[in-house]
Design an enzyme around this catalytic site. Structure first.
Site, mmCIF file in Angstrom:
data_model
loop_
_atom_site.group_PDB
_atom_site.id
_atom_site.type_symbol
_atom_site.label_atom_id
_atom_site.label_comp_id
_atom_site.label_asym_id
_atom_site.label_seq_id
_atom_site.Cartn_x
_atom_site.Cartn_y
_atom_site.Cartn_z
ATOM 1 N N CYS A 125 0.824 -1.228 0.000
ATOM 2 C CA CYS A 125 0.000 0.000 0.000
ATOM 3 C C CYS A 125 0.851 1.269 0.000
ATOM 4 C CB CYS A 125 -0.933 0.013 1.199
ATOM 5 S SG CYS A 125 -2.075 -1.370 1.197
ATOM 6 N N HIS A 268 -3.539 7.223 1.980
ATOM 7 C CA HIS A 268 -3.958 5.857 1.705
ATOM 8 C C HIS A 268 -5.247 5.585 2.480
ATOM 9 C CE1 HIS A 268 -4.107 1.630 1.276
ATOM 10 N NE2 HIS A 268 -3.732 1.357 2.508
ATOM 11 N N ASN A 298 -10.206 -0.220 0.229
ATOM 12 C CA ASN A 298 -8.744 -0.079 0.259
ATOM 13 C C ASN A 298 -8.192 -0.642 -1.056
ATOM 14 O OD1 ASN A 298 -6.001 -0.552 0.614
ATOM 15 N ND2 ASN A 298 -6.202 -1.237 2.729
HETATM 16 O O1 UT7 Z 1 -3.604 -1.155 3.826
HETATM 17 C C1 UT7 Z 1 -3.397 -1.626 5.119
HETATM 18 C C2 UT7 Z 1 -4.231 -2.832 5.301
HETATM 19 N N1 UT7 Z 1 -5.054 -3.062 6.387
HETATM 20 C C3 UT7 Z 1 -5.571 -2.241 7.328
HETATM 21 O O2 UT7 Z 1 -5.318 -1.080 7.432
HETATM 22 C C4 UT7 Z 1 -6.519 -2.894 8.269
HETATM 23 C C5 UT7 Z 1 -6.543 -2.300 9.646
HETATM 24 N N2 UT7 Z 1 -7.537 -2.985 10.460
HETATM 25 C C6 UT7 Z 1 -8.861 -2.744 10.356
HETATM 26 O O3 UT7 Z 1 -9.287 -1.940 9.544
HETATM 27 C C7 UT7 Z 1 -9.783 -3.470 11.309
HETATM 28 O O4 UT7 Z 1 -9.016 -4.219 12.206
HETATM 29 C C8 UT7 Z 1 -10.824 -4.388 10.622
HETATM 30 C C9 UT7 Z 1 -11.844 -3.550 9.885
HETATM 31 C C10 UT7 Z 1 -10.157 -5.361 9.664
HETATM 32 C C11 UT7 Z 1 -11.580 -5.203 11.674
HETATM 33 O O5 UT7 Z 1 -12.196 -4.318 12.582
HETATM 34 P P1 UT7 Z 1 -12.007 -4.484 14.152
HETATM 35 O O6 UT7 Z 1 -12.790 -3.418 14.786
HETATM 36 O O7 UT7 Z 1 -10.536 -4.548 14.450
HETATM 37 O O8 UT7 Z 1 -12.695 -5.877 14.400
HETATM 38 P P2 UT7 Z 1 -12.202 -7.112 15.267
HETATM 39 O O9 UT7 Z 1 -11.371 -8.010 14.435
HETATM 40 O O10 UT7 Z 1 -11.649 -6.621 16.573
HETATM 41 O O11 UT7 Z 1 -13.585 -7.834 15.583
HETATM 42 C C12 UT7 Z 1 -14.601 -7.207 16.404
HETATM 43 C C13 UT7 Z 1 -15.871 -8.059 16.327
HETATM 44 C C14 UT7 Z 1 -15.625 -9.538 16.594
HETATM 45 O O12 UT7 Z 1 -16.763 -10.072 17.247
HETATM 46 P P3 UT7 Z 1 -16.793 -10.284 18.847
HETATM 47 O O13 UT7 Z 1 -15.638 -11.205 19.137
HETATM 48 O O14 UT7 Z 1 -16.613 -8.922 19.433
HETATM 49 O O15 UT7 Z 1 -18.131 -10.875 19.077
HETATM 50 C C15 UT7 Z 1 -15.520 -10.127 15.211
HETATM 51 O O16 UT7 Z 1 -15.863 -11.472 15.159
HETATM 52 O O17 UT7 Z 1 -16.442 -7.985 15.033
HETATM 53 C C16 UT7 Z 1 -16.523 -9.285 14.446
HETATM 54 N N3 UT7 Z 1 -16.172 -9.163 13.033
HETATM 55 C C17 UT7 Z 1 -17.073 -8.973 12.059
HETATM 56 N N4 UT7 Z 1 -18.404 -8.855 12.088
HETATM 57 C C18 UT7 Z 1 -19.016 -8.647 10.910
HETATM 58 C C19 UT7 Z 1 -14.935 -9.206 12.482
HETATM 59 N N5 UT7 Z 1 -15.011 -9.032 11.151
HETATM 60 C C20 UT7 Z 1 -16.328 -8.889 10.864
HETATM 61 C C21 UT7 Z 1 -17.045 -8.681 9.671
HETATM 62 N N6 UT7 Z 1 -18.377 -8.562 9.754
HETATM 63 N N7 UT7 Z 1 -16.423 -8.581 8.472
#
Ligand code: UT7
Length: 341
Positions: A125, A268, A298
């Site tokens: 990225c 980005h 992204n």
């Molecule tokens: O170019 C650089 C590349 N990447 C990035 O910049 C990514 C940076 N990270 C992020 O943007 C975020 O970490 C994500 C958007 C990928 C994920 O968001 P988050 O707030 O960190 O979610 P999490 O993994 O902490 O999960 C929170 C909750 C979990 O449920 P519980 O355990 O709280 O019940 C997950 O199971 O959300 C759930 N969850 C989802 N629910 C619906 C995780 N992914 C999803 C989903 N849809 N896609």
């Protein structure tokens, strides 16, 4: 007096002449994703700011080089410059059509650029930011005069569109965008400060494994993960928030400027919450940090130049402005490129 962090005083400057973009026609909305994995439009919008993204029809021959060629063609038309006037082509990509030939060689062939220097750069990225810095340096030395710089990626081919892969599936989209640069007698123009960084230790947080041995922790191996983006979202999020702010601060310090002296922060687009955190920290008004992640997700190396092109099309890019390109991504990598337009 602005400091210039190149080793030699520049003998000439570099002008940003024009930009262009290419987006695949196929849209993948949050509601489309709801039908193939456990997720919801509301969750995706709240956690990332994304509503839809584009997807290249790889199986029908719509590849990274296709998007890259069209983006540069559009930029050349906007610049009113013929492809055979280019003498250097740099393509930032982590998803070339095949290991060889390079995307830049294919773009050169398709546009009829002749026997010019054609180089691909992989910094995920951060690739476009790295490439702008390299282009500026190569123009200032006097070696090259008219340079095409492209950010192009088709990452959705490496996404698992099931609940198992939903962390990455909701984020990424395909696109390309390009900028045309020209050497200028005005030495004030061009890159005025930059940073390029990497931290290989963090590669385990964002990678695409080809085989079992590519897994940093062998216990994580699962056949379903092969050739798919593996991302520790929370680790990348923390890294991004801290490095993004650090690199803005260091670049401003290097240039002897404050955030108020910059007209546009061209960032980005990885997650709107990461951008919001940086905006608040530096007191950047909304109109100086365009967020277009809702439309495209992204788009890896295409992300920052897509923002630039949107601003230019809206007539919001003007000579005399200062713009800071910023990105972070896999590698891990991060960097900045502050330009005097
Ligand atoms: O170019 C650089 C590349 N990447 C990035 O910049 C990514 C940076 N990270 C992020 O943007 C975020 O970490 C994500 C958007 C990928 C994920 O968001 P988050 O707030 O960190 O979610 P999490 O993994 O902490 O999960 C929170 C909750 C979990 O449920 P519980 O355990 O709280 O019940 C997950 O199971 O959300 C759930 N969850 C989802 N629910 C619906 C995780 N992914 C999803 C989903 N849809 N896609």
């Amino acid at each position: 007096m602005m400091s210039v962090n190149t080793h030699h005083a520049p003998r000439r400057g570099v002008r940003v002449v024009a930009s262009g973009k290419c987006l695949p026609e196929t849209r993948l909305t949050n509601h489309d994703l709801e039908s193939c994995m456990e997720t919801s439009h509301e969750w995706i919008l709240k956690r990332t700011g994304i509503t839809e993204r584009r997807r290249a029809r790889w199986d029908e021959g719509e590849k990274t080089s296709t998007l890259a060629t069209n983006a540069l063609r559009a930029a050349m038309q906007n610049a009113n410059i013929a492809p055979d006037q280019l003498d250097l082509l740099l393509v930032a990509t982590m998803t070339p059509d095949t290991p060889t030939p390079s995307v830049s060689c294919i773009v050169s062939r398709e546009l009829g650029c002749g026997n010019i220097a054609a180089i691909d750069i992989n910094a995920a990225c951060s690739g476009f930011i790295y490439t702008m810095n390299l282009a500026d340096a190569m123009a200032r030395t006097g070696m090259y005069n008219t340079i095409g710089v492209i950010g192009a990626d088709c990452i959705t081919q490496f996404i698992d569109y099931s609940t198992y892969g939903r962390g990455a599936a909701i984020l990424f989209g395909d696109a390309a965008a390009a900028i045309v640069l020209q050497a200028s007698d005005d030495i004030e123009l061009g890159m005025i400060a930059q940073r390029m960084h990497s931290e290989g230790e963090g590669s385990k947080h964002l990678f695409i494994p080809s085989q079992q041995i590519d897994f940093p922790d062998q216990e994580d191996y699962d056949e379903r993960k092969l050739k798919k983006v593996q991302m520790n979202g929370q680790a990348v999020f923390k890294f991004a928030v801290s490095k993004f702010q650090e690199v803005i601060e260091n670049t401003l310090n290097d240039a002897g400027l404050t955030a108020d002296d910059v007209d546009h922060f061209i960032c980005h687009q990885a997650n709107s919450r990461i951008l919001e955190a940086a905006r608040e920290r530096f007191g950047i008004p909304e109109e100086k940090l365009l967020v277009n992640i809702h439309k495209y997700g992204n788009t890896v190396a295409a992300s920052a130049p897509l923002v630039f092109d949107e601003l230019r099309e809206a007539g919001r890019i003007q000579p005399g402005q200062r713009v800071m390109f910023l990105a972070f991504g896999a590698g891990l990598t991060w960097g900045s490129s502050l330009w005097q337009l």
